[in-house]
Design a protein around this motif. Structure first.
Motif, short mmCIF file in Angstrom:
data_model
loop_
_atom_site.label_atom_id
_atom_site.label_comp_id
_atom_site.label_asym_id
_atom_site.label_seq_id
_atom_site.Cartn_x
_atom_site.Cartn_y
_atom_site.Cartn_z
N ASN A 169 0.87 -1.17 0.00
CA ASN A 169 0.00 0.00 0.00
C ASN A 169 0.91 1.22 0.00
O ASN A 169 1.81 1.33 0.84
N ILE A 170 0.70 2.13 -0.93
CA ILE A 170 1.66 3.21 -1.11
C ILE A 170 0.96 4.51 -1.47
O ILE A 170 -0.08 4.51 -2.14
N VAL A 171 1.54 5.61 -1.02
CA VAL A 171 1.12 6.94 -1.46
C VAL A 171 2.37 7.63 -2.00
O VAL A 171 3.42 7.65 -1.34
N MET A 172 2.28 8.12 -3.23
CA MET A 172 3.43 8.72 -3.89
C MET A 172 3.00 10.04 -4.51
O MET A 172 1.93 10.15 -5.09
N ASP A 173 3.85 11.06 -4.36
CA ASP A 173 3.54 12.36 -4.95
C ASP A 173 4.61 12.74 -5.96
O ASP A 173 5.75 12.30 -5.87
N GLY A 174 4.20 13.57 -6.94
CA GLY A 174 5.14 13.99 -7.96
C GLY A 174 4.46 14.78 -9.05
O GLY A 174 3.54 15.57 -8.80
N ARG A 175 4.91 14.57 -10.29
CA ARG A 175 4.37 15.29 -11.44
C ARG A 175 3.65 14.37 -12.43
O ARG A 175 2.79 14.82 -13.18
N ASP A 176 4.04 13.09 -12.44
CA ASP A 176 3.47 12.17 -13.43
C ASP A 176 3.06 10.84 -12.80
O ASP A 176 3.05 9.81 -13.46
N ILE A 177 2.72 10.87 -11.52
CA ILE A 177 2.43 9.62 -10.81
C ILE A 177 1.14 8.98 -11.34
O ILE A 177 1.09 7.78 -11.61
N GLY A 178 0.10 9.79 -11.50
CA GLY A 178 -1.18 9.25 -11.97
C GLY A 178 -1.27 9.05 -13.47
O GLY A 178 -2.18 8.37 -13.95
N THR A 179 -0.34 9.64 -14.21
CA THR A 179 -0.38 9.53 -15.67
C THR A 179 0.64 8.55 -16.22
O THR A 179 0.40 7.90 -17.24
N LYS A 180 1.79 8.43 -15.55
CA LYS A 180 2.88 7.61 -16.08
C LYS A 180 3.29 6.48 -15.14
O LYS A 180 3.40 5.33 -15.55
N VAL A 181 3.54 6.81 -13.88
CA VAL A 181 4.07 5.81 -12.95
C VAL A 181 3.00 4.79 -12.58
O VAL A 181 3.21 3.58 -12.67
N PHE A 182 1.83 5.29 -12.16
CA PHE A 182 0.72 4.41 -11.78
C PHE A 182 -0.57 4.86 -12.46
O PHE A 182 -1.47 5.42 -11.81
N PRO A 183 -0.70 4.61 -13.75
CA PRO A 183 -1.92 5.04 -14.46
C PRO A 183 -3.18 4.33 -13.98
O PRO A 183 -4.29 4.80 -14.24
#
Length: 227
Positions: free
Chosen positions: A125-139
């Motif tokens: 279970n993970i929470v990650m923040d950034g610029r492309d997390i929802g589009t590239k890293v974890f779509p």
């Protein structure tokens, strides 16, 4: 469960991510800190000239042997560790701010770090923040958030952080200009630009406290955990 938090600089992404991770017992990964650690290495090694031009060949050679790790202090604050060295304060300076977008736009850097970020989440279970997390890293993330705030408010927040880290000579105008430039760089880069995922929930926290944002998002998390 995977929570992906994207958005602009100084919109409270990391603060929210840490609060969620502590509350729900999730792993927290600050993806931006990884790019900052690469930027710190570039600055220390002198791989950027006065025109902000990077020595990409030397960066490419060093990148495979760079070890990124995260820990927390007793107060729950995130600690960024590069090759065994605690560098949390070193990566939060204006000097690092000035080149980190350029570092993150390098395709080979982004490709390698995205791969590492995906491996970090395997079976967790993970929470990650950034610029492309929802589009590239974890779509396919279970919950996607996109955070924004007024530029002047963001500049005041960043200035406060810089001052608390000992960067006392920087001015509010310098900070605001840097934020606006980073926004432009992040949105316009060809590889994984900063854009809102189609299914992301927008949060404008210009006039909200961290606790108010956390209360709203924690309800969303609980809803998804109960499905």
């Amino acid at each position: 469960m995977i929570i992906a938090i994207d958005g602009y600089s100084s919109t409270g992404k990391s603060s929210l991510a840490k609060m969620l991770a502590i509350h729900f017992g999730f792993l927290y990964v600050d993806s931006g800190a990884m790019y900052r650690m690469v930027a710190l290495t570039v600055l220390r090694e002198g791989w950027v000239n006065d025109n902000n031009e990077l020595n990409e060949e030397l960066i490419k050679k060093r990148l495979p042997v760079m070890n990124f790790a995260f820990d927390q202090d007793l107060d729950g604050n995130n600690l960024s560790i590069l090759n065994g060295e605690l560098v949390e304060l070193d990566i939060r300076t204006m000097e690092v701010n000035s080149i980190v977008s350029k570092i993150s736009s390098l395709p080979f850097v982004r490709s390698q770090l995205v791969s590492q970020q995906q491996k970090m989440a395997h079976g967790k279970n993970i929470v990650m923040d950034g610029r492309d997390i929802g589009t590239k890293v974890f779509p396919d993330a279970d919950l996607k958030l996109f955070m924004k705030a007024d530029a002047d408010i963001r500049a005041k927040r960043r200035l406060k952080d810089l001052r608390s880290n000992g960067d006392v000579n920087v001015t509010i105008n310098q900070v605001r200009a840097n934020l606006i430039q980073r926004d432009s760089d992040d949105e316009s880069r060809k590889n994984s630009p900063l854009i809102k995922a189609r299914d992301a929930i927008i949060i404008d926290n210009s006039n909200q406290t961290p606790d108010q944002v956390f209360d709203f998002v924690s309800k969303l998390v609980n809803q998804r955990l109960s499905i």
